[in-house]
Design a protein around this motif. Structure first.
Motif, mmCIF file in Angstrom:
data_model
loop_
_atom_site.group_PDB
_atom_site.id
_atom_site.type_symbol
_atom_site.label_atom_id
_atom_site.label_comp_id
_atom_site.label_asym_id
_atom_site.label_seq_id
_atom_site.Cartn_x
_atom_site.Cartn_y
_atom_site.Cartn_z
ATOM 1 N N ASP A 1 119.531 25.427 27.707
ATOM 2 C CA ASP A 1 118.835 24.639 26.688
ATOM 3 C C ASP A 1 117.343 24.963 26.647
ATOM 4 O O ASP A 1 116.671 24.684 25.651
ATOM 5 N N ASP B 1 114.818 29.609 23.711
ATOM 6 C CA ASP B 1 114.613 29.447 22.270
ATOM 7 C C ASP B 1 115.744 30.153 21.517
ATOM 8 O O ASP B 1 115.563 31.210 20.906
ATOM 9 N N ILE B 2 116.928 29.556 21.621
ATOM 10 C CA ILE B 2 118.121 30.115 20.967
ATOM 11 C C ILE B 2 118.826 29.014 20.176
ATOM 12 O O ILE B 2 118.590 27.826 20.406
ATOM 13 N N SER B 3 119.698 29.412 19.273
ATOM 14 C CA SER B 3 120.345 28.454 18.377
ATOM 15 C C SER B 3 121.332 27.555 19.112
ATOM 16 O O SER B 3 121.857 27.908 20.176
ATOM 17 N N ASP B 4 121.599 26.399 18.512
ATOM 18 C CA ASP B 4 122.579 25.465 19.076
ATOM 19 C C ASP B 4 123.975 26.085 19.113
ATOM 20 O O ASP B 4 124.769 25.794 20.013
ATOM 21 N N ASP B 5 124.273 26.951 18.124
ATOM 22 C CA ASP B 5 125.594 27.604 18.090
ATOM 23 C C ASP B 5 125.815 28.433 19.354
ATOM 24 O O ASP B 5 126.890 28.401 19.950
ATOM 25 N N ILE B 6 124.790 29.179 19.757
ATOM 26 C CA ILE B 6 124.924 30.010 20.956
ATOM 27 C C ILE B 6 124.991 29.128 22.204
ATOM 28 O O ILE B 6 125.789 29.375 23.113
ATOM 29 N N LYS B 7 124.175 28.081 22.245
ATOM 30 C CA LYS B 7 124.206 27.161 23.398
ATOM 31 C C LYS B 7 125.587 26.522 23.557
ATOM 32 O O LYS B 7 126.106 26.409 24.675
ATOM 33 N N GLU C 1 120.994 36.125 18.916
ATOM 34 C CA GLU C 1 119.978 35.249 18.307
ATOM 35 C C GLU C 1 119.218 35.972 17.197
ATOM 36 O O GLU C 1 118.828 35.360 16.192
ATOM 37 N N LYS C 2 119.018 37.269 17.344
ATOM 38 C CA LYS C 2 118.194 38.013 16.389
ATOM 39 C C LYS C 2 118.987 38.591 15.207
ATOM 40 O O LYS C 2 118.392 39.183 14.301
ATOM 41 N N LYS D 1 130.602 30.686 17.817
ATOM 42 C CA LYS D 1 130.243 29.631 16.851
ATOM 43 C C LYS D 1 129.445 30.187 15.658
ATOM 44 O O LYS D 1 129.090 29.446 14.745
ATOM 45 N N ILE D 2 129.144 31.484 15.700
ATOM 46 C CA ILE D 2 128.386 32.099 14.607
ATOM 47 C C ILE D 2 129.373 32.564 13.535
ATOM 48 O O ILE D 2 130.184 33.462 13.770
#
Length: 421
Positions: A4, A7-13, A61-62, A95-96
């Motif tokens: 958490d 600095d990555i998206s909630d989907d990846i988390k 993420e990128k 989740k992406i």
């Protein structure tokens, strides 16, 4: 630190959480923030370091999903590693929506890979030779690639892929990010870095992880033609009750499983081409004791948590030390002891020597048929010698001694009876 904090998206988390990870490993904690900054990186990490997620998370993420041309390419030394890396990237990106990851390697029909590439792929994971093959056929254009990852860089260079790697790197944009992950940093790795990286940051993770001393590790040299016979002799001699046998390919898994069944061993197979329903059925049989031997590929066995595995047998030498540790770690769970055997034939010696450097593996001879009876009896005797409070049983033995049966002969008869159970 946990995922958490990145600095990555909630989907990846969420996907990482579904994979069962909460805290990053040292290589992940150090590498992920740097890769997110788009700088070049040389990461030296050893056994079981979790390096795939260290580059997979920031690469995912990128990504710009609407652009269905390759934005990242991962080069791996073997097709088995390609499949594993692609699988882990897919799981981290599960989740992406509309994410497409493709593994390209030899031994698979090129037409199938071509069709998928033509439809559009975000991340390509491939062996250098097959990547170049697709480039020459104009199936793969690297003009939009933003990140190139050399996974197991030292191994790829040792296998003679330098020319291929340099050709691929030269075909990508100059402003790309170049990441190298390697267990060692030999001269060739440094030379590639000097030419193709821009002021790379160097990260080194010292390996404190050792293989558990409760796993006794042996390796057995054998001729390729005698490999299956050697396997059955080991199963017999060491009285294997519940075991995992690892193979490098689906073909090998099927071969070993099929021939063990022919010899009436209680066995089944697990490999990556099976449906989830079929995998679950096999795993239930293994967990319930309906079968005692499971033959599996690395891809299929990822994430399996099985108790009471007494022996792990590497029918094929694993591709690298991480895979070796991952395999043998399936035994000696919950404080118990376990055995790990590796069968090695001539062509596998260089690969096994690299694994042997990091592990305490003792060389043994494959037992001959005439030796097996004594070995099996010794296994029972070793357990018997741990017995305590024997006074009552000594009295019974003495009471039954006579001219026909001495105490030694009674002990031998009991041992025979136990062996024949």
């Amino acid at each position: 630190m946990n995922f958490d904090d990145f600095d990555i998206s909630d989907d990846i988390k969420k996907a990482i959480g579904d994979m069962g990870f909460t805290k990053p490993t040292p290589i992940q904690a150090k590498a992920i923030p740097e890769v997110l900054r788009s700088i070049d990186l040389i990461a030296q990490a050893q056994t079981g370091s979790g390096k795939t997620l260290a580059f997979a998370v920031p690469i995912l993420e990128k990504l710009f999903i609407p652009d269905r041309s390759p934005q990242a390419i991962v080069l791996c030394p073997t097709r088995e590693l390609c499949m594993q890396v692609a699988d882990e990237i897919e799981r981290a990106g599960s989740k992406i929506k509309k994410l497409k990851v493709l593994a390209v390697y030899g031994g698979q029909p090129i037409g199938k890979q071509t069709r998928v590439l033509k439809k559009g792929v975000h991340v390509v994971v491939g062996t250098p030779g097959r990547v170049i093959d697709h480039m020459e056929r104009e199936n793969l254009d690297l003009i939009g690639v933003e990140s190139v990852i050399l996974d197991e860089a030292d191994e790829m260079l040792e296998m003679g892929f330098r020319e291929d790697i340099e050709l691929i790197l030269a075909s990508t944009p100059r402003q790309r990010q170049t990441l190298m992950f390697s267990a060692t940093i030999p001269k060739e790795v440094r030379e590639i870095a000097e030419v193709y990286q821009k002021n790379p940051k160097f990260i080194k993770i010292s390996s404190n992880k050792k293989t558990t001393p409760k796993i006794t590790q042996y390796y057995f040299m054998c001729d390729i033609r005698d490999k299956f016979d050697s396997l059955t002799r080991l199963i017999d001699a060491y009285d294997v009750k519940r075991s995992l046998i690892f193979c490098n390919t689906k073909k090998s898994v099927n071969y070993v499983s099929k021939h063990l069944k022919k010899e009436d061993f209680p066995v089944d197979a697990l490999h990556g081409d099976m449906t989830q329903k079929a995998r679950d059925k096999v795993m239930n049989k293994f967990r319930n004791g309906n079968i005692s031997i499971l033959v599996a590929s690395d891809v299929a066995a990822r994430g399996l948590d099985i108790d009471d595995v007494g022996v792990v047998i590497n029918y094929d030498v694993p591709q690298n030390n991480d895979d070796y540790i991952h395999r043998i770690g399936r035994t000696a769970r919950a404080g118990k002891s376990g055995l790990a055997f590796t069968l090695v034939f001539e062509d596998e010696i260089p690969r096994f020597n690299r694994i042997k450097k990091s592990n305490k593996v003792e060389k043994k001879e494959v037992p001959m048929p005439g030796e097996i009876t004594e070995m099996k009896a010794n296994l029972i005797l070793n357990e018997v010698k741990k017995s305590k409070n024997l006074d009552e049983y000594i009295k019974i033995i003495k009471k039954n001694e006579d001219n026909e049966f001495s105490s030694t002969e009674l002990a031998a008869a009991l041992l025979k009876k136990m062996r024949e159970k």
